[in-house]
Structures are given as C-alpha cells and as structure tokens.
Design an enzyme around this catalytic site. Sequence first.
Site, PDB file in Angstrom:
ATOM      1  N   GLY A 160     -34.048  -0.474   5.286  1.00 58.84           N
ATOM      2  CA  GLY A 160     -33.991  -1.664   4.435  1.00 58.84           C
ATOM      3  C   GLY A 160     -34.705  -1.466   3.111  1.00 58.84           C
ATOM      4  O   GLY A 160     -34.227  -1.885   2.055  1.00 58.84           O
ATOM      5  N   CYS A 161     -35.842  -0.808   3.157  1.00 59.94           N
ATOM      6  CA  CYS A 161     -36.630  -0.583   1.938  1.00 59.94           C
ATOM      7  C   CYS A 161     -35.912   0.379   0.990  1.00 59.94           C
ATOM      8  O   CYS A 161     -35.949   0.217  -0.226  1.00 59.94           O
ATOM      9  CB  CYS A 161     -38.018  -0.067   2.296  1.00 59.94           C
ATOM     10  N   THR A 162     -35.240   1.364   1.564  1.00 62.08           N
ATOM     11  CA  THR A 162     -34.472   2.315   0.752  1.00 62.08           C
ATOM     12  C   THR A 162     -33.309   1.598   0.076  1.00 62.08           C
ATOM     13  O   THR A 162     -33.101   1.726  -1.133  1.00 62.08           O
ATOM     14  CB  THR A 162     -33.979   3.484   1.621  1.00 62.08           C
ATOM     15  N   GLY A 172     -34.492  -0.726  -2.776  1.00 65.80           N
ATOM     16  CA  GLY A 172     -34.838   0.047  -3.963  1.00 65.80           C
ATOM     17  C   GLY A 172     -33.611   0.587  -4.683  1.00 65.80           C
ATOM     18  O   GLY A 172     -33.531   0.552  -5.912  1.00 65.80           O
TER      19      GLY A 172
END
Length: 156
Positions: free
Chosen positions: A46-48, A51
């Site tokens: 999710g963080c990738t 970003g």
Amino acid sequence: MPALEVGQVVPDFSAPATSETTFTLSDYRGKSNVIIYFYPKDSTPGCTTEGQNFRDMKEELDALDTIVVGVSKDTMRRHENFKAKQEFNFELISDVDEEVCNLFNVIQLKKLYGKEYMGIVRSTFLIDKEGVLREHWDKVKVKGHADAVLESVKAL
C-alpha cells in the site's frame, strides 16, 4: 495533543529528509502548497502504491505550485533505498522519534491479527501557500486517494 483543525495555521517544523536535506515547512510559505502524507512502512504494497501515485502526478502538481513529502518512522537508509527503487521525485522524512507524527496526531492505536499496537494511521494533509491546513484525510484507502488530493489542490 489535539489534532490540527482545517483552517488553522500548521506550526512550523523541521525534520531530516532524503537527499541529505532537512525539510522545513516554513521554507514553502508564500511559494508552494504542501502535501504531507504519512504512511506506515517503506516497501510495503500500500505504501509503495501510494508513493507511486503521487510520483506519477508530479507534473500536474508542479503546475499547481504544489510539492509532496512523505513521512514514516523508517530510517533514512531505508528511505533512501525506497526512494531510489521507486524513483520517487519527492523527499521522504525520517521521523524515528515521532515528533512530526505527534504534531499531526497520526500515531494511533491499530489492530492487526488481533494484536493492538501504536502505529502510523495513513493520513494526508494539504497545506496552502500561507501555511493553513486546507484539507485532511484520515485512515486513507490508497485506491483513488492521490486523485482526490489532486482535485482538492485544484480547488485551492
């Protein structure tokens, strides 16, 4: 500490960031809108994706005098690797001591597999050129989020 309110001037802060820089909010006053997004951990799905979504709209954000900065508790080394691997065109703040996270009140009780722990709740803050908080997203779902933020920037 109470959460920041929409319409309130965001207190100035400085924190170490990638590219051997220090991010200072007041450096952008009168020049750029600032999107600050908080995420739990580098190199997770999710963080990738989040970003990458902000990375891919850089041209549109530049045209709107808007910068993006990501914040997590990861070390600078992890941030530099994550930024390089994903070719992020914005800086990441390393907030290992949680000072920035506490300013924005994003460290909250979370649950995972029945365990409770304190961690970063995925959140985004849109600050205008005068340093005023214009919008805040809490408990963000990644899909479509960056687009919603872009629409809010266009509405400024």
